[in-house]
Design an enzyme around this catalytic site. Sequence first.
Site, PDB file in Angstrom:
ATOM      1  N   HIS A  50     -50.425  26.191 -37.102  1.00  0.00           N
ATOM      2  CA  HIS A  50     -50.121  27.683 -36.564  1.00  0.00           C
ATOM      3  C   HIS A  50     -50.407  27.390 -35.160  1.00  0.00           C
ATOM      4  O   HIS A  50     -51.768  27.262 -35.053  1.00  0.00           O
ATOM      5  CB  HIS A  50     -50.738  28.488 -37.737  1.00  0.00           C
ATOM      6  CG  HIS A  50     -50.122  29.712 -37.168  1.00  0.00           C
ATOM      7  ND1 HIS A  50     -50.504  30.566 -36.141  1.00  0.00           N
ATOM      8  CD2 HIS A  50     -49.343  31.049 -38.297  1.00  0.00           C
ATOM      9  CE1 HIS A  50     -50.123  31.918 -36.399  1.00  0.00           C
ATOM     10  NE2 HIS A  50     -49.422  32.138 -37.252  1.00  0.00           N
ATOM     11  N   ARG A 105     -44.955  27.540 -36.045  1.00  0.00           N
ATOM     12  CA  ARG A 105     -44.985  26.551 -36.823  1.00  0.00           C
ATOM     13  C   ARG A 105     -43.922  25.528 -37.550  1.00  0.00           C
ATOM     14  O   ARG A 105     -42.568  26.666 -36.339  1.00  0.00           O
ATOM     15  CB  ARG A 105     -45.381  27.192 -38.778  1.00  0.00           C
ATOM     16  CG  ARG A 105     -46.521  28.259 -38.683  1.00  0.00           C
ATOM     17  CD  ARG A 105     -46.481  28.677 -39.707  1.00  0.00           C
ATOM     18  NE  ARG A 105     -46.211  29.681 -40.077  1.00  0.00           N
ATOM     19  CZ  ARG A 105     -46.332  31.196 -41.006  1.00  0.00           C
ATOM     20  NH1 ARG A 105     -46.141  30.203 -42.057  1.00  0.00           N
ATOM     21  NH2 ARG A 105     -45.945  32.371 -40.910  1.00  0.00           N
ATOM     22  N   LYS A 152     -39.433  26.558 -38.072  1.00  0.00           N
ATOM     23  CA  LYS A 152     -40.116  28.301 -37.657  1.00  0.00           C
ATOM     24  C   LYS A 152     -39.071  29.023 -36.552  1.00  0.00           C
ATOM     25  O   LYS A 152     -38.939  28.324 -35.492  1.00  0.00           O
ATOM     26  CB  LYS A 152     -41.437  29.211 -37.659  1.00  0.00           C
ATOM     27  CG  LYS A 152     -42.095  29.136 -38.971  1.00  0.00           C
ATOM     28  CD  LYS A 152     -41.713  29.877 -40.350  1.00  0.00           C
ATOM     29  CE  LYS A 152     -42.809  32.073 -39.399  1.00  0.00           C
ATOM     30  NZ  LYS A 152     -42.277  32.889 -40.435  1.00  0.00           N
ATOM     31  N   ASP A 212     -40.359  32.615 -30.656  1.00  0.00           N
ATOM     32  CA  ASP A 212     -41.229  33.091 -29.973  1.00  0.00           C
ATOM     33  C   ASP A 212     -42.299  33.718 -28.454  1.00  0.00           C
ATOM     34  O   ASP A 212     -42.974  33.080 -28.677  1.00  0.00           O
ATOM     35  CB  ASP A 212     -42.350  33.703 -31.564  1.00  0.00           C
ATOM     36  CG  ASP A 212     -42.621  35.409 -31.625  1.00  0.00           C
ATOM     37  OD1 ASP A 212     -43.074  35.499 -30.286  1.00  0.00           O
ATOM     38  OD2 ASP A 212     -43.621  35.803 -32.445  1.00  0.00           O
ATOM     39  N   CYS A 231     -45.155  34.978 -28.026  1.00  0.00           N
ATOM     40  CA  CYS A 231     -46.113  34.939 -27.195  1.00  0.00           C
ATOM     41  C   CYS A 231     -46.820  33.326 -28.437  1.00  0.00           C
ATOM     42  O   CYS A 231     -47.804  33.342 -27.162  1.00  0.00           O
ATOM     43  CB  CYS A 231     -46.920  35.931 -28.962  1.00  0.00           C
ATOM     44  SG  CYS A 231     -46.150  35.034 -30.413  1.00  0.00           S
ATOM     45  N   TYR A 232     -45.822  32.876 -28.338  1.00  0.00           N
ATOM     46  CA  TYR A 232     -46.332  31.956 -28.632  1.00  0.00           C
ATOM     47  C   TYR A 232     -46.288  30.595 -27.514  1.00  0.00           C
ATOM     48  O   TYR A 232     -46.601  29.230 -26.678  1.00  0.00           O
ATOM     49  CB  TYR A 232     -45.826  30.195 -29.763  1.00  0.00           C
ATOM     50  CG  TYR A 232     -46.204  30.558 -30.659  1.00  0.00           C
ATOM     51  CD1 TYR A 232     -47.213  30.717 -31.078  1.00  0.00           C
ATOM     52  CD2 TYR A 232     -45.081  31.713 -32.154  1.00  0.00           C
ATOM     53  CE1 TYR A 232     -47.530  30.961 -32.977  1.00  0.00           C
ATOM     54  CE2 TYR A 232     -45.623  31.815 -32.939  1.00  0.00           C
ATOM     55  CZ  TYR A 232     -46.453  32.450 -33.381  1.00  0.00           C
ATOM     56  OH  TYR A 232     -46.375  32.274 -34.560  1.00  0.00           O
ATOM     57  N   ASP A 254     -40.308  39.311 -28.167  1.00  0.00           N
ATOM     58  CA  ASP A 254     -40.447  38.334 -28.672  1.00  0.00           C
ATOM     59  C   ASP A 254     -39.521  37.102 -28.652  1.00  0.00           C
ATOM     60  O   ASP A 254     -39.068  36.347 -28.338  1.00  0.00           O
ATOM     61  CB  ASP A 254     -40.366  38.228 -30.323  1.00  0.00           C
ATOM     62  CG  ASP A 254     -40.074  37.558 -31.576  1.00  0.00           C
ATOM     63  OD1 ASP A 254     -39.919  36.273 -30.728  1.00  0.00           O
ATOM     64  OD2 ASP A 254     -40.684  37.428 -32.767  1.00  0.00           O
ATOM     65  N   ASP A 312     -43.031  44.595 -27.105  1.00  0.00           N
ATOM     66  CA  ASP A 312     -44.073  45.425 -27.004  1.00  0.00           C
ATOM     67  C   ASP A 312     -45.221  45.081 -26.102  1.00  0.00           C
ATOM     68  O   ASP A 312     -45.509  44.093 -25.150  1.00  0.00           O
ATOM     69  CB  ASP A 312     -44.485  44.871 -28.482  1.00  0.00           C
ATOM     70  CG  ASP A 312     -44.838  43.818 -29.294  1.00  0.00           C
ATOM     71  OD1 ASP A 312     -45.212  43.364 -28.176  1.00  0.00           O
ATOM     72  OD2 ASP A 312     -44.338  43.188 -29.983  1.00  0.00           O
ATOM     73  N   HIS A 357     -46.838  41.113 -26.762  1.00  0.00           N
ATOM     74  CA  HIS A 357     -45.279  40.373 -26.323  1.00  0.00           C
ATOM     75  C   HIS A 357     -45.554  40.069 -24.641  1.00  0.00           C
ATOM     76  O   HIS A 357     -45.333  39.523 -24.426  1.00  0.00           O
ATOM     77  CB  HIS A 357     -43.975  40.269 -26.914  1.00  0.00           C
ATOM     78  CG  HIS A 357     -43.999  39.650 -28.050  1.00  0.00           C
ATOM     79  ND1 HIS A 357     -44.210  40.641 -29.268  1.00  0.00           N
ATOM     80  CD2 HIS A 357     -44.158  38.487 -28.636  1.00  0.00           C
ATOM     81  CE1 HIS A 357     -44.106  39.754 -30.544  1.00  0.00           C
ATOM     82  NE2 HIS A 357     -44.344  38.507 -29.837  1.00  0.00           N
TER      83      HIS A 357
END
Lengths: 466, 288
Positions: A298, A342, A345, A348, A350-351, A395, A402, A405
């Site tokens: 992850h 992942r 997936k 996003d 944030c990654y 995201d 938010d 993010h």
Amino acid sequence: MDLKLKALLYISRIMSARRQSSASSYESLLRPDITKSLQTMLATTPIAEDFYLCDTTVSQKETEEEIKEIYLSILNSSEESIVETKSKTSKLLDAIANEPITENGEPSSDELSHFDQTLHVDLHLRYIEHFLNNPLPEGFFSLDCNHGWMIYWLLNAYSVLLDGEVPEHLKKPISAKIMLLVIDEGRGGIAGGPQGQIGHAASTYASVLALVLIGDFDSLALIKKGLHQWFLSLKAPNGSFVMHKGGESDARSTYCVLSVAALLNILTNELLEGASGFLLSCQSYEGGFAGVPNTEAHGGYTFCALAALYLTPDGFRDINMESLLRWLSARQLSLEGGFSGRTNKLVDSCYSFWVGGSFALLEAYLDQATLFNRPALTSYILNCCQDDKRGGLRDKPSTRADFYHTNYALCGLSIAEHQFVRDGLYNFVTKDCLEGSVLTIGVNPIFGIPTMLVSHCLAYFNATAN
Amino acid sequence: MSEPCQIMYSEEYLSTMSSLKQYLETKTYTEEALQVTEEALSLLASHYTAWCFRLDIIKHLGKDLFEELNWCEEVAIANEKNYQIWNYRQRVIELILEDPALAAQFQVRRELPIFQMMISMDEKNHHVWLYRNWFVKRFELYDDAGELEFVNKLIDKDARNNSAWTHKFFLLFSRNDAAENIVAQELDFCREKIALCPQNPSLWNYLLGIYASQERLLVELKDFCGQYANINDEEIKSSFALETLAKIAVEQNDVLLACRYYDLLLQKYDPIRASYWNYLSKKILLNT
């Protein structure tokens, strides 16, 4: 600080960048031409499509379609976008300097040039200030165990945009708020919120970073002994730490404890004992790290494990570097340009930091200039993740901005805009990847706050050690 | 200047949390306090302090721990993304197991319906899978037929469910004694799935994971990969097959062939990762 002053700072940065650069095109100085990069992302590679349908494929295709449309619209609107951004910049300059910038000396625009959407610095600063200066609506009760986190996310995003600055008038109230969450001079950690909440390692991490962001080292000095004692009480037999009394223990809680200890110069052998072994045992067969051994690799846990390992005496020595790099590289999605957390997936933002930061640590360790596609990540963040009406970052296009993010997308942008070279034990010298065009300052990929603030903190606690 | 990030709580929220605080501060372990934790958690399931306090109360009052597990299930279903609840559930089960009389009554099977329910709501729910991992370890269910059946069903439904593949790897290969017939069976299973969707990274990660964990030579896969990465065709079927061919070339010290494959990935089949393929090429060239 009022908006005009901030705009001035922003402009002065652009202007000084302009002076340094030898590029003659005003546009290319602000932002690079992304035509080729976007074309590569949009191109269909000669790999046959299978006709295997499943839920994962459906949601992936939906996301790709949405993002494809955004990128295509950039490629299809060359002239317009150039004109629009020029006038925007000129307007800003007008407002500040009261004299219009001349277009003299600028080469005629290449019609085939295309640019990422500009980073709406002022809009994002306004978004952040709004939430820092006003009480939060009732719905925010869902973050009632994350007060330290809210402060950190907002302040850090602000400082990444504004040369490490934070609003002066907020320093005292923030310090006061966090010190109210400190339990028993640190001996009980720092709580996630009011009304009797107990100390929590992740909230402690976020709150300590917030204090570093406002430069309140004196408060940190008051609680560092207590925190060290508390951290020892969280130590688990396998070398990790529990998040709080009776809580879970994993790579994340271990990172939170070790990183705070490193910042405050209390990273003792007792704390380090067994930590490296535990973290290494979290590397999965896929190459990334999981929260606990034998679970799914992850992005978030991979960052935590790597940043924590970076702080241990043996560092990255015993990592399976080959599979780690392979897994990290696979996180970057071909069309989107951003990272997924992942295997199989969705992208996003944030990654951008969790995976981007992991890359930055590896680049520093392996002495490599770049191991991932920086322009593609930048394109994802700037074109797909900005709320260009209300400010803040999100995201992915289908979601709302938010605090979380906003911070991590901007930290990710910082990683994409800089290269990180080791400088001492825990810090890095940053080099701009594209001279003159960076919009963020370098974020330390171990701690997630600007490198210069990490330096201040380390200097303070080295000088006052014992 | 007021407190930054102060939340405008509702009356209900504020009054529940302030009574929770009173009970916390006075360490009052009563039915009333228990009731307040329930109210607090129904408002905010991520309230870790309330979870801790609730466990203390349960212990002090000697509550029926099986009833507590039932209650947990209701909260879990209402709060899909919450993770404190799974840690709490583990701790309740540990309490049950500490008492021989209760432990005798505990049926491992009772955990299965809640898993089924949670996984059907989100097949990649990270926290639920973490709990399942703990559950298998705790009760040594690695060889349980039902466990393997459970993941296989999920994989049949969605071969891109990486959480299910990860759990499968954990069941079969996380201990060092995978039997040869299991290895053979899994390699077949994997090859079958690759035939269905060759460009699915979960499958290749699983396949390469087996090879690494069993210390087998990748060259065995050469013909298999060749079917999916014939670079003379207009299209290949899988970039992962091509990548594996490059790994095989490295394994066999054929540096030039490996570099050629990396270059094809870089130029043609997977250009987003150009820096990575370039790094790998440089690395093997430096090592020769």
